[in-house]
Design a protein around this motif. Sequence first.
Motif, mmCIF file in Angstrom:
data_model
loop_
_atom_site.group_PDB
_atom_site.id
_atom_site.type_symbol
_atom_site.label_atom_id
_atom_site.label_comp_id
_atom_site.label_asym_id
_atom_site.label_seq_id
_atom_site.Cartn_x
_atom_site.Cartn_y
_atom_site.Cartn_z
ATOM 1 N N LEU A 73 0.821 -1.203 0.000
ATOM 2 C CA LEU A 73 0.000 0.000 0.000
ATOM 3 C C LEU A 73 0.864 1.265 0.000
ATOM 4 C CD1 LEU A 73 -2.257 -2.071 0.590
ATOM 5 C CD2 LEU A 73 -3.218 -0.418 2.164
ATOM 6 N N LYS A 74 1.854 1.312 0.868
ATOM 7 C CA LYS A 74 2.697 2.510 0.958
ATOM 8 C C LYS A 74 3.479 2.760 -0.326
ATOM 9 C CE LYS A 74 3.262 3.065 5.901
ATOM 10 N NZ LYS A 74 4.180 2.951 7.043
ATOM 11 N N GLU A 75 4.036 1.702 -0.915
ATOM 12 C CA GLU A 75 4.823 1.866 -2.133
ATOM 13 C C GLU A 75 3.945 2.233 -3.329
ATOM 14 O OE1 GLU A 75 7.167 -1.694 -2.572
ATOM 15 O OE2 GLU A 75 8.119 -1.381 -0.615
ATOM 16 N N THR A 76 2.706 1.788 -3.322
ATOM 17 C CA THR A 76 1.806 2.048 -4.440
ATOM 18 C C THR A 76 1.070 3.365 -4.298
ATOM 19 O OG1 THR A 76 1.498 -0.339 -4.718
ATOM 20 C CG2 THR A 76 -0.127 1.087 -5.777
ATOM 21 N N LEU A 77 0.665 3.702 -3.079
ATOM 22 C CA LEU A 77 -0.213 4.847 -2.866
ATOM 23 C C LEU A 77 0.406 5.989 -2.076
ATOM 24 C CD1 LEU A 77 -3.346 2.789 -1.820
ATOM 25 C CD2 LEU A 77 -2.777 3.633 -4.113
ATOM 26 N N GLY A 78 1.460 5.711 -1.339
ATOM 27 C CA GLY A 78 2.025 6.719 -0.442
ATOM 28 C C GLY A 78 1.415 6.596 0.944
ATOM 29 N N ALA A 79 2.082 7.169 1.916
ATOM 30 C CA ALA A 79 1.680 7.025 3.316
ATOM 31 C C ALA A 79 0.338 7.668 3.615
ATOM 32 C CB ALA A 79 2.756 7.608 4.233
ATOM 33 N N GLU A 80 0.050 8.822 3.021
ATOM 34 C CA GLU A 80 -1.197 9.532 3.339
ATOM 35 C C GLU A 80 -2.430 8.733 2.899
ATOM 36 O OE1 GLU A 80 -3.384 13.656 2.123
ATOM 37 O OE2 GLU A 80 -1.213 13.720 2.394
ATOM 38 N N LYS A 81 -2.423 8.226 1.674
ATOM 39 C CA LYS A 81 -3.575 7.436 1.207
ATOM 40 C C LYS A 81 -3.660 6.103 1.951
ATOM 41 C CE LYS A 81 -4.683 9.179 -3.333
ATOM 42 N NZ LYS A 81 -4.890 8.877 -4.740
ATOM 43 N N THR A 82 -2.506 5.520 2.255
ATOM 44 C CA THR A 82 -2.491 4.243 2.977
ATOM 45 C C THR A 82 -3.172 4.372 4.330
ATOM 46 O OG1 THR A 82 -0.500 3.475 1.857
ATOM 47 C CG2 THR A 82 -0.988 2.475 3.994
ATOM 48 N N ALA A 83 -2.983 5.497 4.999
ATOM 49 C CA ALA A 83 -3.563 5.703 6.326
ATOM 50 C C ALA A 83 -5.091 5.664 6.302
ATOM 51 C CB ALA A 83 -3.084 7.023 6.909
ATOM 52 N N ALA A 84 -5.694 5.966 5.158
ATOM 53 C CA ALA A 84 -7.152 6.008 5.054
ATOM 54 C C ALA A 84 -7.766 4.654 4.679
ATOM 55 C CB ALA A 84 -7.561 7.052 4.020
ATOM 56 N N ILE A 85 -6.933 3.651 4.463
ATOM 57 C CA ILE A 85 -7.418 2.346 4.010
ATOM 58 C C ILE A 85 -7.372 1.341 5.160
ATOM 59 C CG2 ILE A 85 -6.984 0.421 2.431
ATOM 60 C CD1 ILE A 85 -5.787 2.480 0.490
ATOM 61 N N ALA A 86 -8.494 0.689 5.400
ATOM 62 C CA ALA A 86 -8.522 -0.383 6.401
ATOM 63 C C ALA A 86 -7.713 -1.557 5.863
ATOM 64 C CB ALA A 86 -9.957 -0.806 6.676
ATOM 65 N N GLN A 87 -6.918 -2.171 6.728
ATOM 66 C CA GLN A 87 -6.096 -3.308 6.325
ATOM 67 C C GLN A 87 -6.499 -4.528 7.138
ATOM 68 O OE1 GLN A 87 -1.851 -2.434 6.084
ATOM 69 N NE2 GLN A 87 -2.348 -0.250 6.014
ATOM 70 N N LYS A 88 -6.644 -5.648 6.456
ATOM 71 C CA LYS A 88 -7.075 -6.874 7.125
ATOM 72 C C LYS A 88 -6.182 -8.025 6.692
ATOM 73 C CE LYS A 88 -10.247 -9.029 9.573
ATOM 74 N NZ LYS A 88 -10.412 -8.833 10.973
ATOM 75 N N VAL A 89 -5.586 -8.701 7.669
ATOM 76 C CA VAL A 89 -4.799 -9.905 7.425
ATOM 77 C C VAL A 89 -5.659 -11.093 7.838
ATOM 78 C CG1 VAL A 89 -2.699 -11.183 8.002
ATOM 79 C CG2 VAL A 89 -2.637 -8.670 7.845
ATOM 80 N N MET A 90 -5.875 -12.006 6.902
ATOM 81 C CA MET A 90 -6.739 -13.168 7.146
ATOM 82 C C MET A 90 -5.910 -14.447 7.070
ATOM 83 S SD MET A 90 -9.931 -11.831 7.236
ATOM 84 C CE MET A 90 -10.976 -13.235 6.901
ATOM 85 N N VAL A 91 -6.294 -15.415 7.868
ATOM 86 C CA VAL A 91 -5.681 -16.737 7.802
ATOM 87 C C VAL A 91 -6.592 -17.622 6.972
ATOM 88 C CG1 VAL A 91 -4.925 -18.743 9.124
ATOM 89 C CG2 VAL A 91 -4.656 -16.438 10.076
ATOM 90 N N GLY A 92 -6.031 -18.272 5.961
ATOM 91 C CA GLY A 92 -6.811 -19.205 5.163
ATOM 92 C C GLY A 92 -6.689 -18.953 3.678
ATOM 93 N N ASN A 93 -7.464 -19.700 2.937
ATOM 94 C CA ASN A 93 -7.500 -19.626 1.491
ATOM 95 C C ASN A 93 -7.877 -18.216 1.037
ATOM 96 O OD1 ASN A 93 -9.608 -19.784 -0.893
ATOM 97 N ND2 ASN A 93 -8.059 -21.366 -1.213
ATOM 98 N N ALA A 94 -7.176 -17.701 0.035
ATOM 99 C CA ALA A 94 -7.389 -16.322 -0.415
ATOM 100 C C ALA A 94 -8.815 -16.088 -0.897
ATOM 101 C CB ALA A 94 -6.395 -15.977 -1.521
ATOM 102 N N ALA A 95 -9.349 -16.991 -1.702
ATOM 103 C CA ALA A 95 -10.708 -16.803 -2.221
ATOM 104 C C ALA A 95 -11.725 -16.777 -1.083
ATOM 105 C CB ALA A 95 -11.049 -17.907 -3.216
ATOM 106 N N GLN A 96 -11.585 -17.676 -0.126
ATOM 107 C CA GLN A 96 -12.536 -17.715 0.986
ATOM 108 C C GLN A 96 -12.394 -16.479 1.875
ATOM 109 O OE1 GLN A 96 -15.059 -20.087 1.368
ATOM 110 N NE2 GLN A 96 -15.762 -18.446 2.706
ATOM 111 N N ALA A 97 -11.165 -16.052 2.109
ATOM 112 C CA ALA A 97 -10.941 -14.860 2.929
ATOM 113 C C ALA A 97 -11.592 -13.636 2.280
ATOM 114 C CB ALA A 97 -9.448 -14.627 3.124
ATOM 115 N N LEU A 98 -11.426 -13.486 0.992
ATOM 116 C CA LEU A 98 -12.025 -12.353 0.295
ATOM 117 C C LEU A 98 -13.549 -12.451 0.284
ATOM 118 C CD1 LEU A 98 -9.427 -12.048 -2.571
ATOM 119 C CD2 LEU A 98 -9.893 -10.325 -0.811
ATOM 120 N N MET A 99 -14.074 -13.647 0.106
ATOM 121 C CA MET A 99 -15.530 -13.809 0.152
ATOM 122 C C MET A 99 -16.072 -13.472 1.540
ATOM 123 S SD MET A 99 -16.572 -16.892 -2.453
ATOM 124 C CE MET A 99 -17.299 -17.775 -1.168
#
Length: 146
Positions: A73-99
């Motif tokens: 997020l920081k490398e793509t958007l910069g620190a200011e925009k990153t601060a406004a984005i909720a971040q979630k780390v999930m355990v498990g399969n990527a498709a299921q976590a996103l669903m």
Amino acid sequence: MAGSGKIVVGVDGSEPSLKALRWAVRQSELTGDPLEAVISWEYPAAGWAAMVPGLPSDFDPEKMAGQVLEDSLKETLGAEKTAAIAQKVMVGNAAQALMDRAADGATLLVVGNHGYSGFRATLLGSVGLHLTQHAPCPVVVVRDTA
């Protein structure tokens, strides 16, 4: 006009996921929906960690995944925009976590057309394919044209 939910975007650090992130940010700015960036991790099939010699005792895959998300997020958007984005780390399969995250009030789910786990030559990775068929909300698959 403010939206009525959130936009969930899958980020794994791959270029397609970063393109999806940039697309999701623009969409969030247009709709007023808050953005939630999600990364997931899972251990491979049983017992691999015990077979890896020299694995540090403080090995923490959840912390590593969180760092990949934060750095992406920081490398793509910069620190200011990153601060406004909720971040979630999930355990498990990527498709299921996103669903699961999308089922919690998302109006849109955004992913790249493939990530690190897929074959680069495929038009659509397994996660994107699963989400387009089963997600509880509309899905945007951002194509990596490189």
